[in-house]
Design a protein around this motif. Structure first.
Motif, short mmCIF file in Angstrom:
data_model
loop_
_atom_site.label_atom_id
_atom_site.label_comp_id
_atom_site.label_asym_id
_atom_site.label_seq_id
_atom_site.Cartn_x
_atom_site.Cartn_y
_atom_site.Cartn_z
N ILE A 1 -3.60 7.65 -1.27
CA ILE A 1 -3.34 6.22 -1.04
C ILE A 1 -3.55 5.48 -2.35
O ILE A 1 -4.54 5.71 -3.05
CB ILE A 1 -4.29 5.65 0.03
CG1 ILE A 1 -4.09 6.38 1.36
CG2 ILE A 1 -4.08 4.15 0.20
CD1 ILE A 1 -5.11 6.02 2.43
N VAL A 2 -2.61 4.58 -2.67
CA VAL A 2 -2.76 3.70 -3.83
C VAL A 2 -2.68 2.27 -3.32
O VAL A 2 -1.75 1.91 -2.59
CB VAL A 2 -1.65 3.95 -4.89
CG1 VAL A 2 -1.83 3.02 -6.07
CG2 VAL A 2 -1.64 5.41 -5.33
N GLU A 3 -3.70 1.47 -3.70
CA GLU A 3 -3.79 0.10 -3.21
C GLU A 3 -4.55 -0.75 -4.22
O GLU A 3 -5.12 -0.22 -5.17
CB GLU A 3 -4.51 0.07 -1.85
CG GLU A 3 -5.92 0.62 -1.89
CD GLU A 3 -6.52 0.86 -0.53
OE1 GLU A 3 -5.92 0.48 0.49
OE2 GLU A 3 -7.62 1.43 -0.47
N ASN A 4 -4.55 -2.05 -4.01
CA ASN A 4 -5.35 -2.93 -4.85
C ASN A 4 -6.82 -2.60 -4.66
O ASN A 4 -7.25 -2.29 -3.54
CB ASN A 4 -5.11 -4.40 -4.51
CG ASN A 4 -3.84 -4.94 -5.10
OD1 ASN A 4 -3.04 -4.22 -5.68
ND2 ASN A 4 -3.64 -6.23 -4.95
N SER A 5 -7.60 -2.71 -5.71
CA SER A 5 -9.02 -2.36 -5.63
C SER A 5 -9.81 -3.31 -4.76
O SER A 5 -10.88 -2.96 -4.28
CB SER A 5 -9.64 -2.28 -7.03
OG SER A 5 -9.54 -3.53 -7.67
N ASP B 1 7.63 -3.88 18.84
CA ASP B 1 8.34 -2.63 18.58
C ASP B 1 7.54 -1.81 17.58
O ASP B 1 6.79 -2.36 16.77
CB ASP B 1 9.74 -2.91 18.03
CG ASP B 1 10.64 -1.68 18.04
OD1 ASP B 1 10.37 -0.75 18.83
OD2 ASP B 1 11.59 -1.64 17.26
N ILE B 2 7.71 -0.49 17.63
CA ILE B 2 7.06 0.41 16.69
C ILE B 2 8.14 1.27 16.03
O ILE B 2 8.98 1.84 16.70
CB ILE B 2 6.04 1.32 17.40
CG1 ILE B 2 4.92 0.48 18.01
CG2 ILE B 2 5.47 2.36 16.43
CD1 ILE B 2 4.00 1.26 18.91
N VAL B 3 8.09 1.32 14.71
CA VAL B 3 8.97 2.17 13.93
C VAL B 3 8.09 3.25 13.31
O VAL B 3 6.96 2.96 12.88
CB VAL B 3 9.70 1.35 12.84
CG1 VAL B 3 10.62 2.23 12.03
CG2 VAL B 3 10.45 0.19 13.45
N SER B 4 8.58 4.49 13.27
CA SER B 4 7.73 5.57 12.76
C SER B 4 8.50 6.47 11.80
O SER B 4 9.71 6.59 11.88
CB SER B 4 7.19 6.40 13.92
OG SER B 4 8.25 7.03 14.61
N TRP B 5 7.73 7.09 10.88
CA TRP B 5 8.27 8.05 9.93
C TRP B 5 7.38 9.27 9.94
O TRP B 5 6.16 9.17 9.79
CB TRP B 5 8.30 7.48 8.51
CG TRP B 5 9.26 6.37 8.36
CD1 TRP B 5 10.56 6.46 7.95
CD2 TRP B 5 9.02 4.98 8.61
NE1 TRP B 5 11.14 5.22 7.94
CE2 TRP B 5 10.20 4.28 8.34
CE3 TRP B 5 7.92 4.26 9.03
CZ2 TRP B 5 10.32 2.91 8.48
CZ3 TRP B 5 8.02 2.89 9.18
CH2 TRP B 5 9.23 2.24 8.90
N GLU C 1 0.86 -1.18 0.00
CA GLU C 1 0.00 0.00 0.00
C GLU C 1 0.90 1.23 0.00
O GLU C 1 1.86 1.30 0.76
CB GLU C 1 -0.90 0.00 1.23
CG GLU C 1 -1.86 1.15 1.30
CD GLU C 1 -2.81 1.06 2.50
OE1 GLU C 1 -3.92 1.57 2.38
OE2 GLU C 1 -2.42 0.49 3.53
N VAL C 2 0.59 2.20 -0.86
CA VAL C 2 1.42 3.38 -1.02
C VAL C 2 0.70 4.59 -0.43
O VAL C 2 -0.50 4.79 -0.65
CB VAL C 2 1.73 3.63 -2.52
CG1 VAL C 2 2.43 4.96 -2.73
CG2 VAL C 2 2.57 2.49 -3.07
N ASN D 1 5.94 3.21 0.70
CA ASN D 1 5.35 1.94 0.29
C ASN D 1 5.40 0.96 1.46
O ASN D 1 6.47 0.45 1.80
CB ASN D 1 6.09 1.37 -0.92
CG ASN D 1 5.46 0.11 -1.45
OD1 ASN D 1 4.25 -0.08 -1.32
ND2 ASN D 1 6.26 -0.76 -2.03
N ILE D 2 4.26 0.70 2.07
CA ILE D 2 4.17 -0.29 3.14
C ILE D 2 4.06 -1.65 2.49
O ILE D 2 3.14 -1.91 1.71
CB ILE D 2 2.93 -0.03 4.04
CG1 ILE D 2 3.02 1.35 4.69
CG2 ILE D 2 2.79 -1.13 5.08
CD1 ILE D 2 4.13 1.50 5.68
#
Length: 141
Positions: free
Chosen positions: A108-112, A76-80, A52-53, A89-90
């Motif tokens: 957001i861009v993802e599969n439909s 753990d949590i990583v953040s940006w 997912e973008v 891009n996750i």
């Protein structure tokens, strides 16, 4: 506006809405919504079938990714702190959530076919929510 040559769409209300669906992909908008304030977030979600973008268009947004153990406990949590016009891009299977500032807009861009059936959630407890609040305070103070 819609014609046989061009379709123009937007979304200015609060929350999430798809604005374009075509064959296997979707473009959606996520605008500030108070349920995504750090102290109100109640889950992390992952997408089992797709990446997912996210692209921050305005305002501020922190993207949180959770590292989980084999029992789906957050370890753990990583953040940006997202930067405007950068692509994030996750990867498929990564648990994530986000918090937005008032007035923020994220593309957001993802599969439909991305939906709750292929996007499991991990509910979070007070301890994890407090971590999100602390991270947000540190990044935005």
């Amino acid at each position: 506006m819609k014609s046989h040559l061009l379709e123009v769409s937007g979304f200015d209300a609060v929350g999430y809405a798809p604005v374009v669906d075509f064959q296997t992909w979707r473009v959606a908008m996520l605008n500030y919504i108070d349920e995504l304030e750090a102290d109100k977030i109640d889950n992390f979600q992952c997408h089992s079938e797709t990446d997912e973008v996210f692209v921050l268009l305005s305002g501020k947004c922190i993207l949180f990714c959770a590292q989980v153990d084999d029992k789906e406990n957050i370890i753990d949590i990583v953040s940006w702190d997202m930067q405007i016009n950068q692509t994030y891009n996750i990867k498929r299977g990564v648990y994530h959530t986000h918090t937005l500032s008032e007035g923020a807009k994220v593309l957001i861009v993802e599969n439909s076919d991305t939906d709750d059936n292929n996007s499991p959630k991990i509910m979070i407890d007070k301890r994890v929510r407090q971590q999100l609040v602390e991270i947000t305070t540190e990044k935005w103070s």
